[in-house]
Motif scaffolding. Sequence first.
Motif, PDB file in Angstrom:
ATOM      1  N   GLU A   1       0.817  -1.214   0.000  1.00  0.00           N
ATOM      2  CA  GLU A   1       0.000   0.000   0.000  1.00  0.00           C
ATOM      3  C   GLU A   1       0.855   1.270   0.000  1.00  0.00           C
ATOM      4  O   GLU A   1       0.304   2.374   0.044  1.00  0.00           O
ATOM      5  CB  GLU A   1      -0.918  -0.003   1.220  1.00  0.00           C
ATOM      6  N   GLY A   2       2.167   1.113  -0.014  1.00  0.00           N
ATOM      7  CA  GLY A   2       3.057   2.264  -0.037  1.00  0.00           C
ATOM      8  C   GLY A   2       3.386   2.840   1.329  1.00  0.00           C
ATOM      9  O   GLY A   2       3.979   3.932   1.428  1.00  0.00           O
ATOM     10  N   VAL A   3       3.045   2.132   2.384  1.00  0.00           N
ATOM     11  CA  VAL A   3       3.372   2.591   3.734  1.00  0.00           C
ATOM     12  C   VAL A   3       4.864   2.319   3.986  1.00  0.00           C
ATOM     13  O   VAL A   3       5.348   1.224   3.703  1.00  0.00           O
ATOM     14  CB  VAL A   3       2.505   1.869   4.783  1.00  0.00           C
ATOM     15  N   PRO A   4       5.618   3.292   4.508  1.00  0.00           N
ATOM     16  CA  PRO A   4       7.075   3.138   4.645  1.00  0.00           C
ATOM     17  C   PRO A   4       7.503   2.275   5.833  1.00  0.00           C
ATOM     18  O   PRO A   4       8.184   2.728   6.751  1.00  0.00           O
ATOM     19  CB  PRO A   4       7.547   4.584   4.802  1.00  0.00           C
ATOM     20  N   VAL A   5       7.088   1.013   5.799  1.00  0.00           N
ATOM     21  CA  VAL A   5       7.549   0.028   6.783  1.00  0.00           C
ATOM     22  C   VAL A   5       8.838  -0.563   6.232  1.00  0.00           C
ATOM     23  O   VAL A   5       8.813  -1.331   5.278  1.00  0.00           O
ATOM     24  CB  VAL A   5       6.495  -1.066   7.019  1.00  0.00           C
ATOM     25  N   GLN A   6       9.961  -0.212   6.836  1.00  0.00           N
ATOM     26  CA  GLN A   6      11.257  -0.519   6.234  1.00  0.00           C
ATOM     27  C   GLN A   6      12.074  -1.552   6.993  1.00  0.00           C
ATOM     28  O   GLN A   6      13.071  -2.048   6.471  1.00  0.00           O
ATOM     29  CB  GLN A   6      12.062   0.787   6.109  1.00  0.00           C
ATOM     30  N   GLY A   7      11.657  -1.880   8.211  1.00  0.00           N
ATOM     31  CA  GLY A   7      12.453  -2.805   8.991  1.00  0.00           C
ATOM     32  C   GLY A   7      11.624  -3.623   9.956  1.00  0.00           C
ATOM     33  O   GLY A   7      10.513  -3.229  10.355  1.00  0.00           O
ATOM     34  N   PHE A   8      12.169  -4.783  10.333  1.00  0.00           N
ATOM     35  CA  PHE A   8      11.548  -5.655  11.317  1.00  0.00           C
ATOM     36  C   PHE A   8      12.554  -5.894  12.424  1.00  0.00           C
ATOM     37  O   PHE A   8      13.625  -6.443  12.195  1.00  0.00           O
ATOM     38  CB  PHE A   8      11.124  -6.979  10.686  1.00  0.00           C
ATOM     39  N   GLY A   9      12.202  -5.464  13.638  1.00  0.00           N
ATOM     40  CA  GLY A   9      13.074  -5.600  14.790  1.00  0.00           C
ATOM     41  C   GLY A   9      12.688  -6.797  15.636  1.00  0.00           C
ATOM     42  O   GLY A   9      11.537  -6.908  16.089  1.00  0.00           O
ATOM     43  N   ILE A  10      13.637  -7.682  15.846  1.00  0.00           N
ATOM     44  CA  ILE A  10      13.444  -8.877  16.671  1.00  0.00           C
ATOM     45  C   ILE A  10      14.146  -8.617  18.000  1.00  0.00           C
ATOM     46  O   ILE A  10      15.367  -8.449  18.055  1.00  0.00           O
ATOM     47  CB  ILE A  10      14.041 -10.107  15.972  1.00  0.00           C
ATOM     48  N   GLN A  11      13.385  -8.594  19.070  1.00  0.00           N
ATOM     49  CA  GLN A  11      13.980  -8.205  20.343  1.00  0.00           C
ATOM     50  C   GLN A  11      15.026  -9.205  20.822  1.00  0.00           C
ATOM     51  O   GLN A  11      16.114  -8.823  21.218  1.00  0.00           O
ATOM     52  CB  GLN A  11      12.875  -8.014  21.386  1.00  0.00           C
ATOM     53  N   GLY A  12      14.692 -10.482  20.850  1.00  0.00           N
ATOM     54  CA  GLY A  12      15.690 -11.474  21.248  1.00  0.00           C
ATOM     55  C   GLY A  12      15.853 -11.645  22.745  1.00  0.00           C
ATOM     56  O   GLY A  12      16.950 -11.937  23.216  1.00  0.00           O
ATOM     57  N   HIS A  13      14.769 -11.479  23.511  1.00  0.00           N
ATOM     58  CA  HIS A  13      14.804 -11.787  24.946  1.00  0.00           C
ATOM     59  C   HIS A  13      14.578 -13.289  25.110  1.00  0.00           C
ATOM     60  O   HIS A  13      13.450 -13.774  25.022  1.00  0.00           O
ATOM     61  CB  HIS A  13      13.721 -11.009  25.697  1.00  0.00           C
TER      62      HIS A  13
END
Length: 346
Positions: free
Chosen positions: A222-234
Amino acid sequence: MPAAVLVSAALLVTGVAQTASAHEAPLRTLAGRADVRIGTAVDMTALAEDSTYRRTTAREFNSVTAENVMKWESVEPRRGAYDWSKADALVRFARAHGQAVRGHTLLWHNQLPSWLTTGVADGSISAAELRGILHDHITTEVKHFKGEIYQWDVVNEVFDDDGTLRNSIWLQQLGPSYIADAFRWAHAADPKAKLFLNDYNVEGINAKSTAYYELASRLRAEGVPVQGFGIQGHLGIQYGFPGDVSDNLARFAELGMQTAFTEVDVRMILPADAEKLATQATYFRGLLDACLATRGCKSFTVWGYTDKYSWVPGVFTGQGAATLMDEGFVTKPAYAAVREGLASGR
């Protein structure tokens, strides 16, 4: 877990623990050679009061994240009255020591100012007004730090473990469109910052990480600027190492997104012993290796690096020893495993 990592960690615990030596290349130097940023969350009280903590933070890391002082309750404790002092102090420290800054976090269901949660609860803040408040908060904070933040955790922990949207005040009042709105507003305020989704229990492929994958796919289409996926890693060693970590990272990379490990620590049931510390080392190394092997995974951040200031014992009763160094800043096998991983570039 690769057999070589298991063997390496087992060997590490037979050695003598030591403080990180000034005669060895620090983690940040090795990270630079591996083309990844190695980061830590920073406790600002410790940074101000503990010279060993301050010196070690500067020496070992080329990325820093505010553990708390960029969260909404910290920067706007009273409506319209912003307090950037502690967050600005971190940015100045980072600039002085050649460190990049991750922004954490613009939108979360926790650590909200009481004026906001009370106003929503008693009905004095309407849904329409809440949307305007959220827009103003994101815009004001991102603009304040424009040019200083390389990655922002825009929305934090919006799914439950079963893959359904968390029933937060944001979902209740604004509906699911608040997620796309947050990314659009953040991008308008600083087009150069990379914008991340961020959550825990999403290391491997499961219902929660798949919900994020599907959300990111749809929003990006849809053109939304979602550029990254953060994995917390706890992680906790008593639960086993998550499966399919590399495959999970790869599917986000195939969407054209960056990935990052954003809050890594590995807790254990106390007391710690050599076997537990060896297992912990394999977990840190397993996450790091997955990052180094994935196109677009360019930052690996631990959620604090010394047990002296770890959040874990205060939240998980009877657990702890979750970081790379003990309370006396003595390095553990986990530190050596991360160091070895960075040095090998995988």
